[in-house]
Design an enzyme around this catalytic site. Sequence first.
Site, PDB file in Angstrom:
ATOM      1  N   CYS A   1       8.309 -39.100   9.632  1.00 24.52           N
ATOM      2  CA  CYS A   1       7.562 -37.835   9.981  1.00 24.52           C
ATOM      3  C   CYS A   1       8.215 -37.430  11.598  1.00 24.52           C
ATOM      4  O   CYS A   1       8.632 -38.149  12.235  1.00 24.52           O
ATOM      5  CB  CYS A   1       5.929 -38.054  10.364  1.00 24.52           C
ATOM      6  SG  CYS A   1       4.871 -36.912  11.076  1.00 24.52           S
TER       7      CYS A   1
ATOM      8  N   ARG B   1       6.506 -39.621  18.394  1.00 26.51           N
ATOM      9  CA  ARG B   1       5.820 -40.945  18.935  1.00 26.51           C
ATOM     10  C   ARG B   1       6.716 -41.931  17.968  1.00 26.51           C
ATOM     11  O   ARG B   1       6.263 -43.023  17.915  1.00 26.51           O
ATOM     12  CB  ARG B   1       4.498 -40.990  18.836  1.00 26.51           C
ATOM     13  CG  ARG B   1       4.031 -40.285  19.959  1.00 26.51           C
ATOM     14  CD  ARG B   1       2.384 -39.908  19.718  1.00 26.51           C
ATOM     15  NE  ARG B   1       1.994 -39.312  18.607  1.00 26.51           N
ATOM     16  CZ  ARG B   1       0.795 -39.125  18.369  1.00 26.51           C
ATOM     17  NH1 ARG B   1      -0.052 -39.515  19.105  1.00 26.51           N
ATOM     18  NH2 ARG B   1       0.665 -38.217  17.226  1.00 26.51           N
TER      19      ARG B   1
ATOM     20  N   HIS C   1       2.734 -42.765   9.017  1.00 21.46           N
ATOM     21  CA  HIS C   1       1.988 -43.122  10.393  1.00 21.46           C
ATOM     22  C   HIS C   1       0.808 -42.715  10.568  1.00 21.46           C
ATOM     23  O   HIS C   1       0.174 -41.645   9.979  1.00 21.46           O
ATOM     24  CB  HIS C   1       3.130 -42.859  11.882  1.00 21.46           C
ATOM     25  CG  HIS C   1       2.586 -41.192  12.170  1.00 21.46           C
ATOM     26  ND1 HIS C   1       1.824 -40.986  12.969  1.00 21.46           N
ATOM     27  CD2 HIS C   1       3.330 -40.366  11.669  1.00 21.46           C
ATOM     28  CE1 HIS C   1       1.828 -39.805  13.202  1.00 21.46           C
ATOM     29  NE2 HIS C   1       2.749 -39.145  12.240  1.00 21.46           N
TER      30      HIS C   1
END
Length: 208
Positions: free
Chosen positions: A50, A54, A106
């Site tokens: 993605c 983060r 995630h």
Amino acid sequence: MSDSAPPGPALLDHLLGQNRRWAAEREASDPGYFDRLSHQQSPEYLWIGCSDSRVPANVITGLDPGEVFVHRNIANVVHGADINCLSVLQFAVENLKVRHVIICGHYGCGGIKAAVEGATGLLDYWLHPVRRLAREQRDVLDVVADESHRLDRLCELNVALQVETLARTPIIEAAWARGQELRIHGWCYDLKDGLIRNLECGRAGPRD
Ligand code: ZN
């Protein structure tokens, strides 16, 4: 300059300064590092993850430059007609001859949430496979009472779907047909503890 003027390049000086420090430290600890790296790359892994800031592939896997070839997009989706993703896949498989393709989603993915809650414009189009997946898997998802856990389950189902989509691409099918050793892995990263979970949905060859 007025208060509403856009930020100038000077505001990014700290990034360039950090880059100079990083390059100097790297060269000092490993003389010739950049010269060697500039002549070839031979990563063993292709990472499809993605775009979320983060979840940086190199950082969370502890890999150095040159060790992982990376493609990222919103919600780590593999579209069968996405020439960007498929070109990356082709180059990784046929030129770099990576041995592992990792699909890494995630938990807490904003793209997955947007697919369920509704998105507009291009994002709506992009997330269509995830929304269709949520519809198809309604029975599995509806038994999860907590909403964030339900979305996390959808993150996992999306990874499994993308593993299957990858396995059906002509690029992967051709690699397996000529006997190239290539595994697809399905992983999910947890923002809350920094750990990657193997979803055990990988593939090492075509289905019988
Ligand atoms: Zn995400």
